[in-house]
Design an enzyme around this catalytic site. Sequence first.
Site: not given
Ligand code: LLP
Length: 437
Positions: A296-297, A339, A366-367
């Site tokens: 989880p991130g 997004y 500036c956009e």
């Molecule tokens: N593991 C892998 C292999 C991933 O590619 C990702 C996210 C995660 C874990 C973590 O996912 P999470 O739990 O955070 O959903 N920049 C985009 C999100 C890109 C996510 C990429 N991979 C945004 O701002 O929504």
Amino acid sequence: MNPSPRDLCHNLNVENGHLTFAGQDTVALAARFGTPLYLMDEDTIRRNCRQYTEGFARLFPAGSLVLYASKAASFTKLCRIIQTEGLGLDVVSMGEIYTACKAGFPMEKVYFHSNHKTQADIQFALEKGVGCLVADNEEELLCLQAEAAKRNRRQKVLLRITPGIDPHTYAAVATGQVDSKFGLPIETGQAEAFLALALQQPNLFVAGLHCHVGSQVFTEDVFERSAAVMLAFMADMREKLGFVCEELDLGGGYGTRYVHSDPEVNIPEKLSSLAAVITAECRRLRLPLPRVLLEPGRSIVADAGLTLYTVGSVKQIPGYRTYVSVDGGMTDNPRYALYGSRYTCYIANKMDEPRDMPCALVGRCCESGDVIQPQAALPASTGRGDLAAVCTTGAYNYSMASNYNRLPRPPVVLLQGGTARIAVRRETLEDIVALDV
Ligand code: LLP
């Protein structure tokens, strides 16, 4: 009647007409640290970590591990928080590995992902003692074998597999389907060939398999479905290749609530139903239970973040729209531009006033695409000098910030128990030219 901030997240509240975050007055924090300003609530990060670690201890076999996906936000103080909560780390670059090293993070708990690891990346990871590399493709696997052989080492790896599942989220973050730049698909037979090749490498130890279907996922059963697909593949590979998969890493992706109408994701419940599926499928397929990993991130840090800005102008274009501009924008939060992401916005010093003015909250770049939220609702009295707050910005904001227009990046201030300390300092104009030669 506008729904209250507290209904969006437990760490938001209103006191004396001001928005509070993690129990602290955001107006006072802005006065002390300046704007734009990222705030991070340490207690919420820890609470989110514990929802996972407690669930894991209860539900999954010993050695199972929660990895925090540091792409959501990475800086040394955050790595230390993650470490003290007992999680491992998912990293995708030398920069994230280096940050973990600087924080003194135990490298054996670090898993190195990415669909493109250069030879230098692989060498760096081996030098730093990264515990596990998640191989994405065959070229990378062979490079890793060669580098491990040079060091006379047997390196633990997982293989990234695409289970062929569409997570029904926005296209830029969907990765589990067959048509993907990540991993190799089961459906085409490439995953099997990849595994067979990996098992022949004398300096690699294939501990298990990895998949990640997408991010900001709310759909009920995505993780359960991908677990079932992966377990069926594991059973097949045991039969065909004699491979016993010890570790099953199902990636990250549980969604976070950005606006009141988003559903709430109950992590303990999700983990329980996932564990039930894994246990039942393993029994049915007569597989030993693998150690389970999740990454989880967003669900660790998103609701632990809030961004503060100072309002510059309020421009009414009669018959069209009202634009409220702030002193940051797509440089510190590119997520609407990329997004179309939704956010909840407030005027932090006017929380007692009704939010009765529909407007677009826009940045200073500036956009025209520099929009933080096209359909915000703010008090009609909003004007220059007011403090705008954008909630739930802890994930993929600081980590995706840029210096477009040569804007210095805001600092990150960590809040804990009534204290506030700088975790990342504000960039200066000198920083902006520091690399110019
Ligand atoms: N593991 C892998 C292999 C991933 O590619 C990702 C996210 C995660 C874990 C973590 O996912 P999470 O739990 O955070 O959903 N920049 C985009 C999100 C890109 C996510 C990429 N991979 C945004 O701002 O929504």
